[in-house]
Design a protein around this motif. Structure first.
Motif, PDB file in Angstrom:
ATOM      1  N   ARG A  14      42.679  27.863  40.336  1.00 10.20           N
ATOM      2  CA  ARG A  14      41.408  28.143  41.010  1.00 10.20           C
ATOM      3  C   ARG A  14      41.404  29.554  41.589  1.00 10.20           C
ATOM      4  N   PHE A  15      42.519  29.979  42.138  1.00  9.34           N
ATOM      5  CA  PHE A  15      42.646  31.342  42.665  1.00  9.34           C
ATOM      6  C   PHE A  15      42.307  32.357  41.574  1.00  9.34           C
ATOM      7  N   ALA A  16      42.876  32.154  40.375  1.00  4.29           N
ATOM      8  CA  ALA A  16      42.633  33.086  39.273  1.00  4.29           C
ATOM      9  C   ALA A  16      41.171  33.097  38.853  1.00  4.29           C
ATOM     10  N   GLU A  17      40.537  31.923  38.861  1.00  2.00           N
ATOM     11  CA  GLU A  17      39.112  31.851  38.489  1.00  2.00           C
ATOM     12  C   GLU A  17      38.253  32.642  39.477  1.00  2.00           C
ATOM     13  N   ILE A  18      38.505  32.449  40.761  1.00  2.00           N
ATOM     14  CA  ILE A  18      37.707  33.141  41.777  1.00  2.00           C
ATOM     15  C   ILE A  18      37.929  34.649  41.681  1.00  2.00           C
ATOM     16  N   TYR A  19      39.182  35.035  41.479  1.00  5.26           N
ATOM     17  CA  TYR A  19      39.479  36.463  41.386  1.00  5.26           C
ATOM     18  C   TYR A  19      38.729  37.090  40.209  1.00  5.26           C
ATOM     19  N   ALA A  20      38.769  36.432  39.055  1.00  2.19           N
ATOM     20  CA  ALA A  20      38.098  36.973  37.868  1.00  2.19           C
ATOM     21  C   ALA A  20      36.591  37.077  38.087  1.00  2.19           C
ATOM     22  N   ASP A  21      35.993  36.064  38.700  1.00  2.83           N
ATOM     23  CA  ASP A  21      34.555  36.094  38.957  1.00  2.83           C
ATOM     24  C   ASP A  21      34.174  37.241  39.886  1.00  2.83           C
ATOM     25  N   LYS A  22      35.008  37.503  40.888  1.00  3.03           N
ATOM     26  CA  LYS A  22      34.697  38.529  41.882  1.00  3.03           C
ATOM     27  C   LYS A  22      34.997  39.930  41.377  1.00  3.03           C
ATOM     28  N   HIS A  23      36.116  40.090  40.681  1.00  8.24           N
ATOM     29  CA  HIS A  23      36.599  41.438  40.361  1.00  8.24           C
ATOM     30  C   HIS A  23      36.413  41.826  38.902  1.00  8.24           C
ATOM     31  N   GLY A  24      35.924  40.896  38.096  1.00 10.04           N
ATOM     32  CA  GLY A  24      35.568  41.252  36.725  1.00 10.04           C
ATOM     33  C   GLY A  24      36.732  41.451  35.781  1.00 10.04           C
ATOM     34  N   ARG A  25      37.881  40.913  36.107  1.00 10.77           N
ATOM     35  CA  ARG A  25      39.020  40.966  35.185  1.00 10.77           C
ATOM     36  C   ARG A  25      39.906  39.753  35.406  1.00 10.77           C
ATOM     37  N   GLU A  26      40.582  39.355  34.344  1.00  8.15           N
ATOM     38  CA  GLU A  26      41.510  38.242  34.432  1.00  8.15           C
ATOM     39  C   GLU A  26      42.830  38.716  35.053  1.00  8.15           C
ATOM     40  N   LEU A  27      43.411  37.879  35.899  1.00  7.12           N
ATOM     41  CA  LEU A  27      44.724  38.192  36.434  1.00  7.12           C
ATOM     42  C   LEU A  27      45.783  38.072  35.341  1.00  7.12           C
ATOM     43  N   GLU A  28      46.787  38.936  35.415  1.00  3.44           N
ATOM     44  CA  GLU A  28      47.930  38.798  34.532  1.00  3.44           C
ATOM     45  C   GLU A  28      48.754  37.579  34.953  1.00  3.44           C
ATOM     46  N   ARG A  29      49.696  37.207  34.126  1.00  2.00           N
ATOM     47  CA  ARG A  29      50.568  36.060  34.401  1.00  2.00           C
ATOM     48  C   ARG A  29      51.169  36.177  35.806  1.00  2.00           C
ATOM     49  N   GLY A  30      50.887  35.214  36.676  1.00  2.00           N
ATOM     50  CA  GLY A  30      51.473  35.156  38.007  1.00  2.00           C
ATOM     51  C   GLY A  30      51.014  36.226  38.974  1.00  2.00           C
ATOM     52  N   GLU A  31      50.117  37.082  38.560  1.00  4.63           N
ATOM     53  CA  GLU A  31      49.694  38.191  39.414  1.00  4.63           C
ATOM     54  C   GLU A  31      48.979  37.668  40.662  1.00  4.63           C
ATOM     55  N   LYS A  32      49.239  38.292  41.799  1.00  5.66           N
ATOM     56  CA  LYS A  32      48.564  38.026  43.075  1.00  5.66           C
ATOM     57  C   LYS A  32      48.867  36.642  43.645  1.00  5.66           C
ATOM     58  N   ARG A  33      49.850  35.937  43.091  1.00  3.42           N
ATOM     59  CA  ARG A  33      50.174  34.600  43.594  1.00  3.42           C
ATOM     60  C   ARG A  33      51.680  34.470  43.769  1.00  3.42           C
ATOM     61  N   MET A  34      52.076  33.830  44.878  1.00  4.57           N
ATOM     62  CA  MET A  34      53.490  33.639  45.188  1.00  4.57           C
ATOM     63  C   MET A  34      53.739  32.177  45.545  1.00  4.57           C
ATOM     64  N   LEU A  35      54.834  31.637  45.029  1.00  8.61           N
ATOM     65  CA  LEU A  35      55.255  30.280  45.356  1.00  8.61           C
ATOM     66  C   LEU A  35      56.469  30.348  46.266  1.00  8.61           C
ATOM     67  N   HIS A  92      52.087  19.667  47.101  1.00  4.99           N
ATOM     68  CA  HIS A  92      52.449  18.830  45.960  1.00  4.99           C
ATOM     69  C   HIS A  92      52.289  19.649  44.684  1.00  4.99           C
ATOM     70  N   HIS A  93      53.180  19.456  43.736  1.00  2.00           N
ATOM     71  CA  HIS A  93      53.201  20.325  42.563  1.00  2.00           C
ATOM     72  C   HIS A  93      51.871  20.339  41.816  1.00  2.00           C
ATOM     73  N   SER A  94      51.164  19.211  41.774  1.00  3.28           N
ATOM     74  CA  SER A  94      49.870  19.216  41.082  1.00  3.28           C
ATOM     75  C   SER A  94      48.814  19.984  41.879  1.00  3.28           C
ATOM     76  N   PHE A  95      48.910  19.949  43.211  1.00  5.45           N
ATOM     77  CA  PHE A  95      47.994  20.734  44.039  1.00  5.45           C
ATOM     78  C   PHE A  95      48.250  22.225  43.848  1.00  5.45           C
ATOM     79  N   VAL A  96      49.535  22.584  43.745  1.00  3.38           N
ATOM     80  CA  VAL A  96      49.858  23.995  43.509  1.00  3.38           C
ATOM     81  C   VAL A  96      49.199  24.476  42.222  1.00  3.38           C
ATOM     82  N   LYS A  97      49.357  23.716  41.153  1.00  4.56           N
ATOM     83  CA  LYS A  97      48.796  24.138  39.864  1.00  4.56           C
ATOM     84  C   LYS A  97      47.277  24.262  39.942  1.00  4.56           C
ATOM     85  N   MET A  98      46.630  23.285  40.552  1.00  5.37           N
ATOM     86  CA  MET A  98      45.175  23.314  40.661  1.00  5.37           C
ATOM     87  C   MET A  98      44.718  24.533  41.466  1.00  5.37           C
TER      88      MET A  98
END
Length: 384
Positions: free
Chosen positions: A246-267, A236-242
């Motif tokens: 969340r993926f970006a938050e976890i990545y930043a916490d683990k790797h110490g940098r913010e993801l760029e726009r759309g980086e590491k995620r595919m729809l 569902h589109h709202s689940f995708v956004k959430m």
């Protein structure tokens, strides 16, 4: 925005749609299966010629019903690499627990090198017990009475296998000693000594990407920690956004940098383009209903939203109207309609990696080729 084509890769079915025949009542002979395989390769060549970025196949076994007839996409991908020039080639997905991890690593490295660095390592845990248990693992499918225990074993096998695969691909020599896998096993004699490490031959000559399907909360938590890309489909589109955020938050916490726009995620979006919305609905309805008749019993509806606003219960068989209008997982209509919805997702999420699923179960390949033309020539130019 990198845009790819994703195919299940099945045979043509003139009787696709809701109602009979039941999926397991179908049986296709080897001539029809191989004809589909050759047609899939032809579609890949067309995708390259039309300028798509990537082409994704899917791994399935023993499917006499004809839905998905490619058991080894790396092998088919190597053939496709020889027939194309720029198309990146991946699997959505290699079912890792069904492979010996070192054989998967060897085969991927071979595809990646022979294609000049165009291989994509797509990985997943599986869907179908018939396949999993015949090939050495289990899967926690909705229709598996031992799904909890099966899922635990599958996750353990997947996690260890991926550790083996990445060590083998990324290091001149490696070893791994876990609960499931032991490489090299102790005590192997070799030329007066004992084998302490192994070296994969060949290894990748080029950088490579790993992408994993995200279909459950534990996987959402694990993939960004691993540093791989996450693939979102049938949500569902709202689940995708959430989950995207969340993926970006976890990545930043683990790797110490913010993801760029759309980086590491595919729809991934299911699509059908015709002159009008009404014609597109008529064109895709039977394929949509066949898709869910086949996959609904495996629990694929858990990414949809139920009437209570929570994830739908496994086993739901949605209508096309639900998939299009409420869930927004199927993008169906005129070229303008399809472009408008993709643009909405692009702006809402910041999409840089998109895969389009334009071939429903049973579709004639002539129709699939037409869909690729319309997407490439009438839809994607509107998003440039």
């Amino acid at each position: 925005m990198r845009t790819g084509v994703f195919l299940f890769g099945g045979v043509e079915m003139p009787d696709a749609g809701a109602g009979p025949p039941a999926p397991t009542d179908r049986r296709y002979d080897q001539h029809e299966v191989w004809r589909a395989t050759e047609q899939i390769l032809d579609v890949g060549v067309l995708a390259d010629r039309l300028g798509f970025d990537s082409f994704w196949l899917t791994e399935h076994h023993f499917q006499y019903e004809g839905y998905e007839v490619i058991p080894n996409g790396l092998l088919i991908g190597a053939i496709l690499a020889e027939r194309t020039e720029r198309l990146r080639i991946g699997m959505a997905f290699n079912i890792v627990p069904q492979w010996h991890p070192l054989k998967l690593a060897e085969d991927f490295a071979t595809l990646h090198n022979i294609s000049g660095g165009r291989g994509i390592l797509g990985v997943g845990r599986g869907t179908v017990p018939r396949e999993a248990e015949s090939l050495g693992t289990k899967i926690g499918s909705f229709d598996n009475p031992d799904q909890v225990a099966a899922d635990e074993l599958n996750r353990k096998m997947f996690d260890e296998a991926m550790e083996v695969i990445t060590r083998a691909l990324d290091n001149e020599s490696f070893s791994f000693h876990g609960e499931v896998f032991d490489f090299p096993p102790p005590g192997i004699p070799d030329r007066g000594g004992f084998v302490e490490t192994l070296s994969l031959v060949p290894r990748p000559l080029y950088p490579y990407e790993i992408w994993q399907a995200i279909t459950s909360p534990p996987t959402l938590e694990q993939v960004p920690v691993s540093g791989w890309g996450g693939v979102f489909w049938n949500n569902h589109h709202s689940f995708v956004k959430m989950r995207w955020e969340r993926f970006a938050e976890i990545y930043a916490d683990k790797h110490g940098r913010e993801l760029e726009r759309g980086e590491k995620r595919m729809l991934v979006l299911c699509t059908c383009v015709e002159d009008t919305r009404e014609q597109a609905i008529e064109s895709v309805r039977n394929g949509h209903d066949e898709f869910w008749k086949f996959l609904g019993p495996y629990g694929w509806s858990k990414g949809y939203m139920g009437d209570d606003g929570k994830p739908a219960k496994p086993g739901l068989i949605p209508t096309l109207d639900d998939s299009m209008d409420r869930q927004r997982t199927w993008v169906v209509g005129s070229p303008d309609d399809v472009a408008e919805t993709i643009a909405w997702y692009r702006d809402e999420l910041g999409i840089e990696n998109l895969a389009l699923f334009p071939a429903m179960p049973g579709d004639p390949y002539r129709k699939v080729e037409t869909q690729l033309h319309r997407l490439a020539e009438e839809v994607l130019p509107q998003l440039a």
